[in-house]
Scaffold this active site. Sequence first.
Site, PDB file in Angstrom:
ATOM      1  N   LYS A   1       9.024 -12.007  51.874  1.00 49.05           N
ATOM      2  CA  LYS A   1       8.054 -12.957  51.196  1.00 49.05           C
ATOM      3  C   LYS A   1       7.676 -11.997  49.952  1.00 49.05           C
ATOM      4  O   LYS A   1       7.185 -10.688  50.353  1.00 49.05           O
ATOM      5  CB  LYS A   1       6.780 -13.353  52.060  1.00 49.05           C
TER       6      LYS A   1
HETATM    7  C1  E4P Z   1       1.938 -19.061  53.518  1.00 50.08           C
HETATM    8  O1  E4P Z   1       3.156 -18.769  53.940  1.00 50.08           O
HETATM    9  C2  E4P Z   1       0.758 -18.304  54.046  1.00 50.08           C
HETATM   10  O2  E4P Z   1       0.850 -17.561  55.214  1.00 50.08           O
HETATM   11  C3  E4P Z   1      -0.379 -19.269  54.582  1.00 50.08           C
HETATM   12  O3  E4P Z   1       0.000 -20.658  54.628  1.00 50.08           O
HETATM   13  C4  E4P Z   1      -1.839 -18.814  54.031  1.00 50.08           C
HETATM   14  O4  E4P Z   1      -2.589 -19.803  53.988  1.00 50.08           O
HETATM   15  P1  E4P Z   1      -4.164 -19.868  54.370  1.00 50.08           P
HETATM   16  O5  E4P Z   1      -4.529 -18.319  54.850  1.00 50.08           O
HETATM   17  O6  E4P Z   1      -4.761 -20.260  53.269  1.00 50.08           O
HETATM   18  O7  E4P Z   1      -4.143 -20.816  55.613  1.00 50.08           O
END
Ligand code: E4P
Length: 214
Positions: free
Chosen positions: A83
């Site tokens: 990522k």
């Molecule tokens: C996506 O891959 C992220 O890990 C995730 O969805 C973050 O979102 P949030 O922390 O706002 O729930």
Amino acid sequence: MKFFLDTANINEIREANSWGILDGVTTNPTHISKEGRKFRDLVEEICSIVQGPVSVEVVSTESEAMIKEAREIAKIANNIVVKIPFTVEGVKAVKVLHREGIKTNITLVFSPSQALIAGKIGANYVSPFVGRLDNISEEGIELVRKIKVMYSNYNFKTEIIVAAVRNPLHVINSALIGADIVTMRFEILKMLFEHPLTDIGLQQFLEDWKKVPK
Ligand code: E4P
């Protein structure tokens, strides 16, 4: 549509995996930090449970350092997707990693133009954060709709992972748009199963069955 779990929690991953509907996992530094375990051990264990892709994020911010870090992360298991946050440095890194065959997921995407660039450079996945847009009074799901149209127009192969999902409606709307993947917390995945009429109906059937002479 594929279901990913957005967590680094082993118990949740094992449980969802046992239901037979888990297609992958996305982690982020926040999820990892909650588990109190050594990074590499935790990621190895997640990758051994899940057959599908497991996204693991770099924490470097310069492209050279991101590339180095991504190469190390990619060595942990065959199903790793690295990522990379959407920044100029991140885009530069993804181009190099793409050439090396390292799979990438461009994260922290909040606008159609960012998603367009992610598709154009051949990232394997793009992660629009719908819930965080909702939080600032922007319709997050509209971003997914636009990305879907743009990617179809140019036949981009980048898969859309709808992220920062807050409720089952986000999942359903993503499916109606035709997003490839939704990544969600364990609680949201559980909600997808629930309906009070199912519970009431089942209870009634079981009660009535007791009246059948055996
Ligand atoms: C996506 O891959 C992220 O890990 C995730 O969805 C973050 O979102 P949030 O922390 O706002 O729930």
